[in-house]
Scaffold this motif. Structure first.
Motif, PDB file in Angstrom:
ATOM      1  N   VAL A 194       0.820  -1.204   0.000  1.00  0.00           N
ATOM      2  CA  VAL A 194       0.000   0.000   0.000  1.00  0.00           C
ATOM      3  C   VAL A 194       0.861   1.264   0.000  1.00  0.00           C
ATOM      4  O   VAL A 194       0.504   2.264  -0.657  1.00  0.00           O
ATOM      5  N   HIS A 195       1.995   1.254   0.688  1.00  0.00           N
ATOM      6  CA  HIS A 195       2.803   2.475   0.748  1.00  0.00           C
ATOM      7  C   HIS A 195       3.376   2.833  -0.626  1.00  0.00           C
ATOM      8  O   HIS A 195       3.534   4.015  -0.951  1.00  0.00           O
ATOM      9  N   LYS A 196       3.664   1.838  -1.449  1.00  0.00           N
ATOM     10  CA  LYS A 196       4.176   2.116  -2.788  1.00  0.00           C
ATOM     11  C   LYS A 196       3.093   2.745  -3.660  1.00  0.00           C
ATOM     12  O   LYS A 196       3.366   3.654  -4.456  1.00  0.00           O
ATOM     13  N   LYS A 197       1.852   2.275  -3.509  1.00  0.00           N
ATOM     14  CA  LYS A 197       0.745   2.853  -4.260  1.00  0.00           C
ATOM     15  C   LYS A 197       0.533   4.315  -3.876  1.00  0.00           C
ATOM     16  O   LYS A 197       0.243   5.167  -4.724  1.00  0.00           O
ATOM     17  N   ILE A 198       0.672   4.602  -2.578  1.00  0.00           N
ATOM     18  CA  ILE A 198       0.475   5.974  -2.091  1.00  0.00           C
ATOM     19  C   ILE A 198       1.541   6.905  -2.657  1.00  0.00           C
ATOM     20  O   ILE A 198       1.247   8.009  -3.123  1.00  0.00           O
ATOM     21  N   VAL A 199       2.787   6.454  -2.619  1.00  0.00           N
ATOM     22  CA  VAL A 199       3.886   7.273  -3.148  1.00  0.00           C
ATOM     23  C   VAL A 199       3.717   7.493  -4.652  1.00  0.00           C
ATOM     24  O   VAL A 199       3.882   8.617  -5.156  1.00  0.00           O
ATOM     25  N   THR A 200       3.366   6.429  -5.380  1.00  0.00           N
ATOM     26  CA  THR A 200       3.177   6.547  -6.831  1.00  0.00           C
ATOM     27  C   THR A 200       2.059   7.531  -7.152  1.00  0.00           C
ATOM     28  O   THR A 200       2.196   8.386  -8.041  1.00  0.00           O
ATOM     29  N   TYR A 201       0.948   7.431  -6.433  1.00  0.00           N
ATOM     30  CA  TYR A 201      -0.175   8.342  -6.660  1.00  0.00           C
ATOM     31  C   TYR A 201       0.246   9.786  -6.378  1.00  0.00           C
ATOM     32  O   TYR A 201      -0.092  10.702  -7.141  1.00  0.00           O
ATOM     33  N   PHE A 202       0.978   9.987  -5.292  1.00  0.00           N
ATOM     34  CA  PHE A 202       1.416  11.338  -4.933  1.00  0.00           C
ATOM     35  C   PHE A 202       2.300  11.914  -6.040  1.00  0.00           C
ATOM     36  O   PHE A 202       2.111  13.069  -6.470  1.00  0.00           O
TER      37      PHE A 202
END
Length: 385
Positions: free
Chosen positions: A2-10
């Motif tokens: 989930v943290h990778k998805k958040i960083v990518t979205y940001f």
């Protein structure tokens, strides 16, 4: 992850590389509803958490997006005004920003995208992770640090503003957790130390009953706090030096049997004996006595069920099923109550068999599909690399 998805979205939506903050959820090995009575608690932070991708902006506003439940974006102006929002989590952030403004904290414009893998309403203290992580993220953007002790107090004040009169256990566990250790907190003076968890051959597992709770809406939490305060007032008539239930003894309690509400007496007895269970748990963890740890878990659960009356039929069912399984040493409801998870100590080499049997029997008896989460004890709030 989930943290990778958040960083990518940001990075895709804000064209910057953010700072990533992790705020963990927490379990509590023993010591429920003792914190607001200045008692003892034994929590630990876990690997599941809420992640905040943050970066400064020049817009004089704090913009926040989430994947926590459903996509939503809200915005706060730095003068504390905000656009209307529907999200429950927005109320926490609104309260935090208002508190920081009242303390003249130098807020700066910030973009924030957050999400996580803590099951909401499961007793893993997602609200404390949300508040502590957001405050910590604000400090990283503003460049002005706030001590972890003060972050805990601000987070607690935010929860009070939205209606939950909680103690400080959750916030301290989220902020001060240490990998591989339980966290002994004395809620009377906030002193704390670490208790190594050395139960080789055994695993901690959470089982989510999938009965959701919302303590800020359900006033039952606050009713129990009032019961405890009533007993303190009763004892103070003969012992005015008493400040909290922490200093009340069973002898004091027995002296009130004929003059106090029987429900208040029963609830106070639970709290006094729960403090003793924390002390016992420290000893048996230190000795590595898994059987004794399991027995304390069981006693703690049935005390919550019978005396404090904060469990549910489904949670009681999970514990009863576990008592009949050879590989499960002990279980108890964990958290504020009225739903959520049980914490279970399970023999590692039979873990899959034991948990699968537990889930199937629970489904057969309740019609509900439970979920389970193997636990790893992790660090408190931190910049996540």
């Amino acid at each position: 992850m989930v943290h990778k998805k958040i960083v990518t979205y940001f990075e895709e939506h804000y064209s910057k590389s953010p700072t990533l903050i992790k705020a963990p959820g927490r379990i509590n090995l023993i010591g429920e509803h003792t914190d607001y009575n200045e008692g003892l608690v034994l929590p630990a932070s876990i690997e599941k958490g809420i992640y905040f991708a943050v970066s400064g902006n020049d817009l004089n506003s704090i913009r926040i997006e989430t994947f926590l439940t459903q996509p939503e974006k809200i915005e706060f102006q730095l003068n504390s005004h905000h656009n209307p929002f529907n999200s429950f989590w927005g109320n926490y952030f609104k309260a935090i920003i208002e508190i920081l403004v009242s303390k003249d904290y130098p807020l700066k414009g910030m973009d924030c995208v957050f999400g996580g893998d803590i099951p909401i309403g499961s007793g893993l203290s997602s609200s404390a992770a949300l508040c502590c992580g957001f405050i910590y993220a604000i400090t990283k953007v503003s460049g002005k640090s706030i001590s972890r002790e003060k972050i805990a107090l601000i987070a607690q004040e935010a929860e009070h503003k939205i209606g939950l009169n909680c103690g400080l256990m959750d916030q301290y566990a989220v902020l001060f957790g240490k990998k591989g250790n339980a966290f002994l907190l004395d809620c009377k003076d906030l002193s704390h130390n670490y208790i190594p968890i050395n139960l080789n051959g055994y695993s901690w597992v959470l089982v989510n009953s999938n009965i959701k709770h919302n303590l800020a809406v359900d006033s039952e939490y606050n009713k129990r706090r009032i019961s405890c305060e009533n007993i303190v007032k009763g004892v103070q008539k003969s012992r005015p030096e008493i400040k909290s239930l922490r200093d009340v003894t069973l002898v004091d309690l027995n002296s009130l049997v004929n003059v106090s509400n029987s429900i208040d007496i029963k609830r106070a007895k639970y709290v006094i004996e729960e403090n003793d269970r924390v002390r016992q748990m420290i000893k048996v963890l230190t000795l590595g006595d898994a059987l004794a740890v399991g027995e304390i878990l069981r006693k703690g659960h049935w005390a919550m069920s019978i005396e404090y009356e904060i469990t549910t039929t489904e949670l009681d069912t999970l514990v009863k099923i576990g008592e009949g399984l050879e590989g499960v040493l002990g279980s108890r409801m964990m958290g504020g109550g009225f739903g959520g998870c049980t914490i279970n100590l399970v023999q590692t080499d039979t873990l899959d068999e034991s948990i699968n049997s537990l889930l199937q029997q629970y489904k057969d008896q309740t019609g509900i599909d439970a979920e389970y989460y193997p636990l790893s004890i992790d660090d408190g709030v931190k910049v996540f690399e």
